[in-house]
Design a protein around this motif. Structure first.
Motif, PDB file in Angstrom:
ATOM      1  N   MET A   1       0.842  -1.188   0.000  1.00 18.76           N
ATOM      2  CA  MET A   1       0.000   0.000   0.000  1.00 18.76           C
ATOM      3  C   MET A   1       0.881   1.244   0.000  1.00 18.76           C
ATOM      4  O   MET A   1       1.869   1.312   0.719  1.00 18.76           O
ATOM      5  N   ASN A   2       0.495   2.198  -0.794  1.00 18.06           N
ATOM      6  CA  ASN A   2       1.183   3.483  -0.844  1.00 18.06           C
ATOM      7  C   ASN A   2       0.516   4.402   0.183  1.00 18.06           C
ATOM      8  O   ASN A   2      -0.565   4.938  -0.056  1.00 18.06           O
ATOM      9  N   ILE A   3       1.157   4.576   1.332  1.00 15.01           N
ATOM     10  CA  ILE A   3       0.576   5.338   2.434  1.00 15.01           C
ATOM     11  C   ILE A   3       0.328   6.795   2.037  1.00 15.01           C
ATOM     12  O   ILE A   3      -0.725   7.356   2.330  1.00 15.01           O
ATOM     13  N   GLY A   4       1.283   7.400   1.366  1.00 15.63           N
ATOM     14  CA  GLY A   4       1.126   8.789   0.957  1.00 15.63           C
ATOM     15  C   GLY A   4      -0.041   8.986   0.015  1.00 15.63           C
ATOM     16  O   GLY A   4      -0.822   9.938   0.152  1.00 15.63           O
ATOM     17  N   LYS A   5      -0.175   8.073  -0.931  1.00 12.44           N
ATOM     18  CA  LYS A   5      -1.286   8.145  -1.888  1.00 12.44           C
ATOM     19  C   LYS A   5      -2.620   7.990  -1.159  1.00 12.44           C
ATOM     20  O   LYS A   5      -3.576   8.713  -1.447  1.00 12.44           O
ATOM     21  N   ARG A   6      -2.657   7.079  -0.204  1.00 11.57           N
ATOM     22  CA  ARG A   6      -3.889   6.841   0.566  1.00 11.57           C
ATOM     23  C   ARG A   6      -4.262   8.089   1.365  1.00 11.57           C
ATOM     24  O   ARG A   6      -5.428   8.483   1.418  1.00 11.57           O
ATOM     25  N   ILE A   7      -3.270   8.735   1.979  1.00 15.01           N
ATOM     26  CA  ILE A   7      -3.536   9.958   2.742  1.00 15.01           C
ATOM     27  C   ILE A   7      -4.079  11.039   1.811  1.00 15.01           C
ATOM     28  O   ILE A   7      -5.062  11.707   2.127  1.00 15.01           O
ATOM     29  N   ARG A   8      -3.455  11.201   0.655  1.00 13.72           N
ATOM     30  CA  ARG A   8      -3.912  12.210  -0.305  1.00 13.72           C
ATOM     31  C   ARG A   8      -5.352  11.946  -0.729  1.00 13.72           C
ATOM     32  O   ARG A   8      -6.184  12.860  -0.781  1.00 13.72           O
ATOM     33  N   GLU A   9      -5.679  10.691  -1.039  1.00  8.92           N
ATOM     34  CA  GLU A   9      -7.035  10.348  -1.463  1.00  8.92           C
ATOM     35  C   GLU A   9      -8.052  10.662  -0.367  1.00  8.92           C
ATOM     36  O   GLU A   9      -9.110  11.222  -0.634  1.00  8.92           O
ATOM     37  N   LEU A  10      -7.713  10.299   0.872  1.00  8.87           N
ATOM     38  CA  LEU A  10      -8.630  10.565   1.974  1.00  8.87           C
ATOM     39  C   LEU A  10      -8.747  12.060   2.252  1.00  8.87           C
ATOM     40  O   LEU A  10      -9.834  12.555   2.544  1.00  8.87           O
ATOM     41  N   ARG A  11      -7.651  12.773   2.137  1.00 16.19           N
ATOM     42  CA  ARG A  11      -7.678  14.229   2.328  1.00 16.19           C
ATOM     43  C   ARG A  11      -8.586  14.871   1.284  1.00 16.19           C
ATOM     44  O   ARG A  11      -9.446  15.697   1.602  1.00 16.19           O
ATOM     45  N   GLN A  12      -8.410  14.477   0.028  1.00 16.03           N
ATOM     46  CA  GLN A  12      -9.228  15.027  -1.051  1.00 16.03           C
ATOM     47  C   GLN A  12     -10.697  14.632  -0.889  1.00 16.03           C
ATOM     48  O   GLN A  12     -11.595  15.430  -1.161  1.00 16.03           O
ATOM     49  N   ALA A  13     -10.933  13.411  -0.452  1.00 13.98           N
ATOM     50  CA  ALA A  13     -12.310  12.958  -0.242  1.00 13.98           C
ATOM     51  C   ALA A  13     -12.999  13.765   0.860  1.00 13.98           C
ATOM     52  O   ALA A  13     -14.222  13.906   0.862  1.00 13.98           O
TER      53      ALA A  13
END
Length: 99
Positions: A1-13
């Motif tokens: 899992m790409n943690i940074g990508k996941r954080i960005r997606e959740l932030r944008q969501a």
């Protein structure tokens, strides 16, 4: 899992800017930006702070696939606050749109 990508997606969501999430997480904006870009990995404490700012648990952070587009994640986040009946109505509406 790409943690940074996941954080960005959740932030944008959650319709948050980097600076807003950083402030809510009590971390610096450059550090959060580096995490999202994959330049650094957050400690467990920092990741916990980020999850708390996003109103999710660490378990929830790791349970959703990170390959979902941000608009679909935003849709899912919004759907969490709906009642069962409201979710069923949305499902029916989507099926009607698809024909």
């Amino acid at each position: 899992m790409n943690i940074g990508k996941r954080i960005r997606e959740l932030r944008q969501a959650n319709n948050l800017k980097v600076v807003e999430l950083a402030k809510k997480s009590h971390i610096s904006q450059p550090y959060l930006s580096d995490i999202e870009k994959g330049r650094t990995t957050p400690s467990l404490d920092k990741l916990t702070s980020i999850c708390e700012a996003l109103n999710i648990s660490l378990g929830e952070f790791f349970e959703q696939p990170s390959d979902l587009p941000s608009d679909l994640l935003q849709f899912l986040e919004a759907a969490k606050s709906l009642t069962k009946e409201e979710r069923q109505a949305v499902i029916h509406m989507i099926k009607t749109l698809k024909g």
